[in-house]
Design a protein around this motif. Structure first.
Motif, PDB file in Angstrom:
ATOM      1  N   LEU A  31     -13.017  10.436  -0.127  1.00 27.85           N
ATOM      2  CA  LEU A  31     -13.727   9.167  -0.256  1.00 27.85           C
ATOM      3  C   LEU A  31     -14.646   9.204  -1.465  1.00 27.85           C
ATOM      4  CD1 LEU A  31     -14.679   8.479   3.473  1.00 27.85           C
ATOM      5  CD2 LEU A  31     -13.145   7.086   2.059  1.00 27.85           C
ATOM      6  N   LYS A  32     -15.271  10.351  -1.625  1.00 31.14           N
ATOM      7  CA  LYS A  32     -16.184  10.518  -2.750  1.00 31.14           C
ATOM      8  C   LYS A  32     -15.412  10.375  -4.055  1.00 31.14           C
ATOM      9  CE  LYS A  32     -19.464  13.728  -1.797  1.00 31.14           C
ATOM     10  NZ  LYS A  32     -19.901  15.145  -1.721  1.00 31.14           N
ATOM     11  N   ALA A  33     -14.269  11.010  -4.107  1.00 33.56           N
ATOM     12  CA  ALA A  33     -13.438  10.978  -5.305  1.00 33.56           C
ATOM     13  C   ALA A  33     -13.014   9.553  -5.646  1.00 33.56           C
ATOM     14  CB  ALA A  33     -12.212  11.868  -5.113  1.00 33.56           C
ATOM     15  N   GLN A  34     -12.804   8.756  -4.610  1.00 31.46           N
ATOM     16  CA  GLN A  34     -12.367   7.386  -4.861  1.00 31.46           C
ATOM     17  C   GLN A  34     -13.531   6.416  -5.001  1.00 31.46           C
ATOM     18  OE1 GLN A  34      -9.282   6.086  -2.175  1.00 31.46           O
ATOM     19  NE2 GLN A  34      -8.401   8.141  -2.048  1.00 31.46           N
ATOM     20  N   GLY A  35     -14.738   6.984  -4.969  1.00 31.09           N
ATOM     21  CA  GLY A  35     -15.911   6.131  -5.129  1.00 31.09           C
ATOM     22  C   GLY A  35     -16.164   5.223  -3.954  1.00 31.09           C
ATOM     23  N   LEU A  36     -15.682   5.597  -2.804  1.00 30.96           N
ATOM     24  CA  LEU A  36     -15.855   4.738  -1.641  1.00 30.96           C
ATOM     25  C   LEU A  36     -16.956   5.215  -0.709  1.00 30.96           C
ATOM     26  CD1 LEU A  36     -12.087   4.013  -0.954  1.00 30.96           C
ATOM     27  CD2 LEU A  36     -13.825   2.409  -1.775  1.00 30.96           C
ATOM     28  N   LEU A  37     -17.580   6.317  -1.114  1.00 28.56           N
ATOM     29  CA  LEU A  37     -18.677   6.824  -0.301  1.00 28.56           C
ATOM     30  C   LEU A  37     -19.979   6.338  -0.915  1.00 28.56           C
ATOM     31  CD1 LEU A  37     -19.072   8.616   2.187  1.00 28.56           C
ATOM     32  CD2 LEU A  37     -19.446  10.524   0.614  1.00 28.56           C
ATOM     33  N   GLU A  38     -20.627   5.399  -0.213  1.00 27.37           N
ATOM     34  CA  GLU A  38     -21.821   4.829  -0.807  1.00 27.37           C
ATOM     35  C   GLU A  38     -22.977   5.813  -0.790  1.00 27.37           C
ATOM     36  OE1 GLU A  38     -22.933   0.611  -0.781  1.00 27.37           O
ATOM     37  OE2 GLU A  38     -24.499   1.292   0.620  1.00 27.37           O
ATOM     38  N   LYS A  39     -23.237   6.402   0.391  1.00 28.95           N
ATOM     39  CA  LYS A  39     -24.315   7.376   0.465  1.00 28.95           C
ATOM     40  C   LYS A  39     -24.187   8.217   1.740  1.00 28.95           C
ATOM     41  CE  LYS A  39     -27.386   4.032   2.635  1.00 28.95           C
ATOM     42  NZ  LYS A  39     -28.699   3.436   2.756  1.00 28.95           N
ATOM     43  N   ILE A  40     -24.951   9.290   1.722  1.00 31.84           N
ATOM     44  CA  ILE A  40     -25.015  10.139   2.916  1.00 31.84           C
ATOM     45  C   ILE A  40     -26.473  10.238   3.306  1.00 31.84           C
ATOM     46  CG2 ILE A  40     -24.498  12.409   3.885  1.00 31.84           C
ATOM     47  CD1 ILE A  40     -22.530  12.797   1.545  1.00 31.84           C
ATOM     48  N   THR A  41     -26.778   9.904   4.534  1.00 38.60           N
ATOM     49  CA  THR A  41     -28.166  10.042   4.983  1.00 38.60           C
ATOM     50  C   THR A  41     -28.228  11.033   6.141  1.00 38.60           C
ATOM     51  OG1 THR A  41     -27.842   8.135   6.420  1.00 38.60           O
ATOM     52  CG2 THR A  41     -28.880   7.726   4.302  1.00 38.60           C
ATOM     53  N   ASN A  42     -29.434  11.570   6.345  1.00 36.70           N
ATOM     54  CA  ASN A  42     -29.615  12.488   7.481  1.00 36.70           C
ATOM     55  C   ASN A  42     -29.750  11.700   8.761  1.00 36.70           C
ATOM     56  OD1 ASN A  42     -29.457  14.821   6.002  1.00 36.70           O
ATOM     57  ND2 ASN A  42     -31.657  14.789   5.504  1.00 36.70           N
ATOM     58  N   HIS A  43     -29.316  12.296   9.826  1.00 46.77           N
ATOM     59  CA  HIS A  43     -29.281  11.570  11.078  1.00 46.77           C
ATOM     60  C   HIS A  43     -29.272  12.564  12.234  1.00 46.77           C
ATOM     61  CE1 HIS A  43     -28.393   8.165  13.622  1.00 46.77           C
ATOM     62  NE2 HIS A  43     -27.360   8.792  14.142  1.00 46.77           N
ATOM     63  N   THR A  44     -30.184  12.374  13.187  1.00 44.69           N
ATOM     64  CA  THR A  44     -30.091  13.216  14.389  1.00 44.69           C
ATOM     65  C   THR A  44     -29.342  12.441  15.449  1.00 44.69           C
ATOM     66  OG1 THR A  44     -32.278  12.419  15.012  1.00 44.69           O
ATOM     67  CG2 THR A  44     -32.161  14.621  14.080  1.00 44.69           C
ATOM     68  N   TYR A  45     -28.481  13.110  16.091  1.00 44.05           N
ATOM     69  CA  TYR A  45     -27.679  12.442  17.117  1.00 44.05           C
ATOM     70  C   TYR A  45     -27.339  13.461  18.199  1.00 44.05           C
ATOM     71  CZ  TYR A  45     -23.711  14.880  15.067  1.00 44.05           C
ATOM     72  OH  TYR A  45     -22.866  15.842  14.628  1.00 44.05           O
ATOM     73  N   ALA A  46     -26.920  12.944  19.336  1.00 45.90           N
ATOM     74  CA  ALA A  46     -26.550  13.807  20.455  1.00 45.90           C
ATOM     75  C   ALA A  46     -25.043  13.966  20.475  1.00 45.90           C
ATOM     76  CB  ALA A  46     -27.033  13.203  21.762  1.00 45.90           C
ATOM     77  N   VAL A  47     -24.610  15.191  20.414  1.00 42.39           N
ATOM     78  CA  VAL A  47     -23.184  15.441  20.431  1.00 42.39           C
ATOM     79  C   VAL A  47     -22.824  16.034  21.793  1.00 42.39           C
ATOM     80  CG1 VAL A  47     -23.367  17.767  19.429  1.00 42.39           C
ATOM     81  CG2 VAL A  47     -21.253  16.476  19.163  1.00 42.39           C
ATOM     82  N   GLY A  48     -21.677  15.612  22.312  1.00 44.18           N
ATOM     83  CA  GLY A  48     -21.237  16.145  23.598  1.00 44.18           C
ATOM     84  C   GLY A  48     -20.550  17.481  23.398  1.00 44.18           C
ATOM     85  N   THR A  49     -20.948  18.460  24.205  1.00 46.32           N
ATOM     86  CA  THR A  49     -20.269  19.755  24.117  1.00 46.32           C
ATOM     87  C   THR A  49     -19.717  20.120  25.489  1.00 46.32           C
ATOM     88  OG1 THR A  49     -22.277  20.994  24.642  1.00 46.32           O
ATOM     89  CG2 THR A  49     -21.845  20.593  22.316  1.00 46.32           C
ATOM     90  N   CYS A  50     -18.738  20.989  25.470  1.00 45.63           N
ATOM     91  CA  CYS A  50     -18.076  21.393  26.704  1.00 45.63           C
ATOM     92  C   CYS A  50     -18.966  22.390  27.460  1.00 45.63           C
ATOM     93  CB  CYS A  50     -16.725  22.015  26.385  1.00 45.63           C
ATOM     94  SG  CYS A  50     -15.885  22.709  27.828  1.00 45.63           S
ATOM     95  N   ASP A  51     -19.214  22.076  28.697  1.00 48.53           N
ATOM     96  CA  ASP A  51     -20.048  22.904  29.555  1.00 48.53           C
ATOM     97  C   ASP A  51     -19.525  24.337  29.619  1.00 48.53           C
ATOM     98  OD1 ASP A  51     -22.053  23.400  31.364  1.00 48.53           O
ATOM     99  OD2 ASP A  51     -20.857  22.797  33.101  1.00 48.53           O
ATOM    100  N   ARG A  52     -18.218  24.478  29.566  1.00 47.70           N
ATOM    101  CA  ARG A  52     -17.603  25.799  29.707  1.00 47.70           C
ATOM    102  C   ARG A  52     -17.579  26.581  28.404  1.00 47.70           C
ATOM    103  NH1 ARG A  52     -18.502  27.767  34.074  1.00 47.70           N
ATOM    104  NH2 ARG A  52     -18.563  26.038  35.516  1.00 47.70           N
ATOM    105  N   CYS A  53     -17.034  25.923  27.357  1.00 49.94           N
ATOM    106  CA  CYS A  53     -16.789  26.714  26.143  1.00 49.94           C
ATOM    107  C   CYS A  53     -17.725  26.334  25.002  1.00 49.94           C
ATOM    108  CB  CYS A  53     -15.335  26.564  25.703  1.00 49.94           C
ATOM    109  SG  CYS A  53     -14.952  24.943  25.039  1.00 49.94           S
ATOM    110  N   LYS A  54     -18.606  25.347  25.246  1.00 52.11           N
ATOM    111  CA  LYS A  54     -19.643  24.965  24.289  1.00 52.11           C
ATOM    112  C   LYS A  54     -19.111  24.294  23.021  1.00 52.11           C
ATOM    113  CE  LYS A  54     -22.172  27.026  27.218  1.00 52.11           C
ATOM    114  NZ  LYS A  54     -22.531  26.172  28.354  1.00 52.11           N
ATOM    115  N   SER A  55     -17.803  24.072  22.917  1.00 54.77           N
ATOM    116  CA  SER A  55     -17.310  23.436  21.704  1.00 54.77           C
ATOM    117  C   SER A  55     -17.530  21.921  21.788  1.00 54.77           C
ATOM    118  CB  SER A  55     -15.825  23.749  21.491  1.00 54.77           C
ATOM    119  OG  SER A  55     -15.122  23.524  22.668  1.00 54.77           O
ATOM    120  N   VAL A  56     -17.513  21.295  20.637  1.00 51.36           N
ATOM    121  CA  VAL A  56     -17.764  19.861  20.568  1.00 51.36           C
ATOM    122  C   VAL A  56     -16.600  19.109  21.202  1.00 51.36           C
ATOM    123  CG1 VAL A  56     -18.050  17.909  18.993  1.00 51.36           C
ATOM    124  CG2 VAL A  56     -19.167  20.095  18.510  1.00 51.36           C
ATOM    125  N   ILE A  57     -16.924  18.236  22.129  1.00 51.13           N
ATOM    126  CA  ILE A  57     -15.851  17.490  22.775  1.00 51.13           C
ATOM    127  C   ILE A  57     -15.524  16.242  21.959  1.00 51.13           C
ATOM    128  CG2 ILE A  57     -16.463  18.306  25.095  1.00 51.13           C
ATOM    129  CD1 ILE A  57     -17.041  14.780  24.628  1.00 51.13           C
TER     130      ILE A  57
END
Length: 906
Positions: free
Chosen positions: A327-353
């Motif tokens: 996207l960056k190469a094609q000039g379609l990425l306007e900007k990147i901002t920081n953001h805190t968010y809640a991600v769901g993880t697997c109770d068993r293996c801790k990987s991102v669901i």
RNA sequence: GGGCGGUUAGCUCAGCGGUUAGAGCGUCCGGUUUACACCCGGAAGGUCGCAGGUUCAAAUCCUGCACUGCCCACCA
């Protein structure tokens, strides 16, 4: 009665012996036809994969304390043990074990894999139950259950079929939590939200046929490959002219519409949102409303699927980077901002669901939740501590459907069969043909049920449901559920719903949620984090009874339990103390026999049951006091256990045994035990044995091994089998002897005062000195009647009893409102320390008196406070004033003395 | 974004409306008292997180604040 008894309590050998004996004799086998009120409790079934951790130990200790306590009170008590097949956990363990042997479980095939798991279960799945036996838990092992046994599987199928027939179980394509590592759908509860700082990528989507572009923001840029629309708010004027037009999805050049939907938040970002119906719950709903296609861009193992075009095959996070880069190469990425968010993880293996639209089986929860809310509201189920009620209600009132199917091999296979025409037949037994089209070409649904599905049935499936068994009639509903608060939703809530649905009754009348056990750093103990402690190691080190006692004492509601070696050590010392009190009885048997008393006599039930109030008057003060204390303590312990206040019950017996029975009573009666007067000595022995034996029974639920061992060493009736089957002390209020308690504590105060002076004077503890006690006639006569004990316990050579006022001259004095005790001292002692102490005490008293006077002068207080409070305050004030006057005079005298000696000049 | 706990002696924690706030460990002093040194006797140590309020009376009830831990939650 054996005379040889080791000097220190050595738990290991004793524990092993009794643990085996209790199981061999089937001592705790419950009889459904036995007399008495019923107390039944089912264990929170531990996973077969695990070994016993400290959390189980806490669960089991509390359960066992209550079970033993009820049993001793004449209840028909059942503690039902068992284990859980633990779907995902077990499969993960086996997959790993096989991998270590170089075996790919998928290549093994389903049937062979299942066989391996069962084989492993037979060999290693019994670790926990073996450990439970070692811990001496008073379960009925003849009723042990397993969630995946044929009997319980039958219950599971029955429940599934009935719920399906009622439309409460359905199958469909909905948004689920997909774990790419476990490669199965998991329920909302099994996803753990984790706060993370990440980025918000702002991507330009060109609007076709215009020069405009819309900018969307996303935390998961790779999902754009699955976009099938972009959405704006219908009333957002900025974009009103674009609704209905198409945008060109970057990278894939797919043309997707701009739709208007109210779910878009105009305030957030640019007010334009990308719509990915296959990978986002909101977008999924929006997609349904707008008839958008769902494009699943993922494979089961978290790589990009064919739908992702050129990105196919990339791992999901690698794909994210690549997409951003492109996207960056094609000039379609306007900007990147920081953001805190809640991600769901697997109770068993801790990987991102990954949220993912998937065809699964679901259970409708609302209709099940309603009655489950009602029974708690109406008190048919009592939840303690009470604050959990609110948590329960909150969750139940917002409950969402439960995804119950799992793409695993280990578990209850879903009793549904698919035919070639796409029909589904749900049945209790394998059907011969499709219920709809009659096709005989049937294949069973490959999925298994969430482990918690079978756990939800546990209180009744273990008792024989769906059959109408005697056990079910007698022991259901169970009396109590004790478990950690972290499975309130997973398990407790679901048991209530299922219990009500299928038995029409609550599964238990009471739920007690205890704290978690944390390590010294306050972290949840966990083996995977390496922060766990092995309770069996601690048991070996300190003794199981000490561990049990520690856990019981620390199980106060509200806070988490932080275990430390020091704490356990202090209760090991307690066990040792009990052991040595017994040892005192045993090593003095010759003195005992010299009195002519027989063991049979001591074992006689009438001695054991001797109700102190019947003996009152005939008994020496020490015994009257001790029996009264015993009754009071028994009363308090029973009341505390009734209310599940384990810590209070444990504290009470601890203090009684050590602080009263050992420190005072034994020391008090020692000489009487060897008295020349045999009748007197016999009575002393009888009472000592009776109190000690009762104390053992009082302690038994907390410290089963030690008490069983000592109980057997005491004289017992022929055929008496176990302390566990004996009666629990009752503590009737009619046994309380307030006069004896008052008198005994007065004597104790005098003795402590004498010891205090001795310590102050740094007297050699063996050196007996004379003292003078000034008090009224009543007290003088009390002391006179118990003079031997007072002299001995205070190490006095003589105690002169005087009346009137104590003359201020000479010696060190300790005063209360009731008495003054003076002990002479030599001339070498420095009085300044005493003066400082008295001054401080005088100030404190003066302040105290002042505040009490003020209170009493307050008319509002006098008119509004209860009479007994006012009277109590008055009499206390009077005492304080007496003490104050005595102290003031003493102090004046000492100051004068010091002043004359010139020592106070400095 | 909602909710629930915790904050009391050096440490770990009880107490949760009523007379001088407790325990265990630790500290200090003294002890080979034939049950126990995993012990015995004695002692020191606390404006009960902060600020308001309710009450005759608050560590205890209410409100706010400050730390701190946890749970729930589909704002890209």
């Amino acid at each position: 009665m054996p005379r040889e008894i080791s000097k220190a309590y050595e738990p290991q050998a004793i524990e092993q012996r009794w643990a085996r004996a209790w199981v061999d004799e089937k001592l705790f086998r419950a009889d459904a036809r036995a007399q008495g009120p019923v107390f039944s409790i089912v264990i929170p079934p531990p996973n077969i994969t695990g070994s016993l951790h400290i959390g189980h130990m806490l669960d089991h200790t509390l359960i066992d304390i209550l079970t033993r306590w009820h049993r001793m009170r004449g209840f028909n008590a059942l503690y039902l043990p068992g284990t859980d097949h633990a779907g995902i956990s077990t499969q993960r363990v086996l997959v790993r074990l096989l991998a270590e042997q170089g075996i790919d479980y998928r290549k093994l095939g389903r049937e062979a894999f299942e066989k391996r798991v069962w084989q492993w279960k037979e060999e290693s799945g019994g670790t926990i139950t073996r450990q439970m036996v070692q811990l001496g838990e008073s379960c009925d092992w003849t009723r042990e259950r397993f969630t995946l046994s044929p009997e319980l599987s039958r219950a599971v199928r029955e429940v599934f079929v009935r719920l399906y027939e009622e439309g409460l179980i359905y199958r469909g394509k909905y948004m689920v939590n997909w774990c790419p590592v476990c490669q199965t759908a998991i329920s909302d509860l099994e996803t753990v939200h984790e706060e993370r700082t990440g980025h918000l990528w702002h991507i330009r989507y060109p609007v076709i046929g215009t020069n405009e572009q819309v900018v969307v923001a996303t935390t998961r840029p790779e999902t754009m490959l699955g976009d099938t629309a972009v959405a704006v708010h219908p009333e957002d004027e900025r974009y009103a002219h674009l609704v209905g037009k198409m945008v060109r999805l970057p990278l894939l050049a797919r043309e997707i519409p701009i739709i208007a939907d109210r779910y878009v938040d105009r305030e957030f970002g640019t007010g334009v949102v990308k719509v990915t119906p296959a990978h986002d719950p909101n977008d999924f709903e929006a997609g349904r409303r707008h008839n958008l296609p769902q494009i699943d861009i993922l494979t089961d193992d978290g790589h990009l699927s064919k739908a992702a075009g050129p990105y196919e095959g990339l791992e999901r996070f690698a794909a994210r980077e690549k997409v951003v880069e492109d996207l960056k190469a094609q000039g379609l990425l306007e900007k990147i901002t920081n953001h805190t968010y809640a991600v769901g993880t697997c109770d068993r293996c801790k990987s991102v669901i990954e949220p993912r639209a998937s065809t699964q089986w679901f259970m409708k929860m609302k209709p099940l939740a309603e009655p489950a809310i009602a029974v708690v509201e109406h008190g048919e189920i009592e939840i303690t501590p009470e604050n959990w009620r609110a948590v329960y209600f909150e969750w139940m009132r917002n409950i969402r459907d439960w995804c119950i199917s799992r793409q695993l091999w280990w578990g209850h296979r879903i009793p549904a069969w698919h035919c070639e025409n796409g029909h589904v037949t749900v049945a209790r037994e394998t059907p011969a043909k499709c219920a709809e089209c009659g096709s005989t070409n049937l294949a069973q649904d490959p999925d298994v049920l969430d482990t918690w599905f079978s756990s939800a049935l546990w209180p009744f499936s273990t008792l024989g449901w769906p059959d109408d068994t005697e056990d079910l009639r007698v022991y259901y509903p169970t009396s109590l559920m004790i478990t950690a608060y972290d499975i309130l939703f997973f398990w407790v809530a679901r048991m209530i719903m299922m219990g009500l649905k299928f038995t029409g009754q609550v599964p238990f009348r009471r739920v007690h949620l205890h704290s978690l056990v944390l390590n010294a750093e306050g972290q949840k103990m966990s083996k995977s984090k390496g922060t766990g402690v092995d309770p069996l190691e601690l048991n070996r080190q300190f003794g199981t009874d000490a561990m049990r006692f520690t856990l019981a004492v620390m199980a106060a509601p509200g806070t988490n339990i932080i275990l430390s070696d020091e704490r356990i050590l202090s209760y090991r010392a307690f066990a040792n103390k009990i052991w040595n009190a017994a040892r005192f009885l045993f090593v003095n048997l010759d003195k005992f026999e010299a009195t002519g008393i027989t063991l049979e006599e001591l074992a006689a039930p009438e001695v054991r049951a001797a109700s102190p109030h019947r003996l009152r008057g005939a008994l020496p003060l020490a015994d009257r006091w001790m029996f009264s204390r015993l009754a009071r303590v028994a009363h308090k312990v029973n009341a505390a256990l009734e209310e599940l206040r384990f810590h209070e019950a444990a504290h009470t017996v601890y203090h009684f045994f050590w602080g009263e029975f050992c420190d005072w009573y034994i020391e008090w009666v020692k000489p009487t035990l060897a008295a020349e007067n045999h009748e007197e000595a016999r009575a002393a022995w009888r009472n000592l044995f009776a109190v000690f034996e009762a104390a053992l029974r009082l302690l038994h639920p907390f410290m089963p091994f030690l008490t069983e061992e000592l109980w057997h060493r005491l004289p017992q009736r022929a055929g008496a089998k176990s302390i566990a089957l004996d009666r629990y002390p009752e503590g009737r209020e009619t046994w309380f002897d307030e006069e004896a308690e008052r008198q005994a504590s007065l004597l104790q105060e005098i003795i402590v005062a004498a010891r205090n002076i001795r310590a102050e004077l740094k007297l050699d503890p063996r050196k007996k000195v004379a003292a003078e006690l000034t008090a009224d006639a009543h007290i003088r006569s009390l002391v006179h009647d118990n003079l031997d004990a007072v002299l001995r316990l205070a190490a006095l050579s003589e105690l002169k009893l005087t009346s009137g006022h104590l003359s201020p001259k000479g010696g060190l004095v300790r005063s209360t409102a009731q008495f003054d005790l003076r002990m002479a001292y030599g001339q070498a002692e420095d009085l300044r320390g005493e003066v400082i102490k008295l001054r401080k005490e005088k100030d404190r008293l003066a302040k105290d008196i002042e505040s009490k006077k003020q209170r009493l002068a307050d008319e509002t207080f006098r008119s509004r406070a209860p009479e007994n409070i006012v009277r109590g305050l008055e009499s206390t004030l009077h005492e304080r004033e007496v003490e104050y006057r005595k102290l003031r005079d003493r102090l004046a005298h000492l100051e004068k003395q010091l002043g004359e000696g010139g020592a106070a000049a400095s």
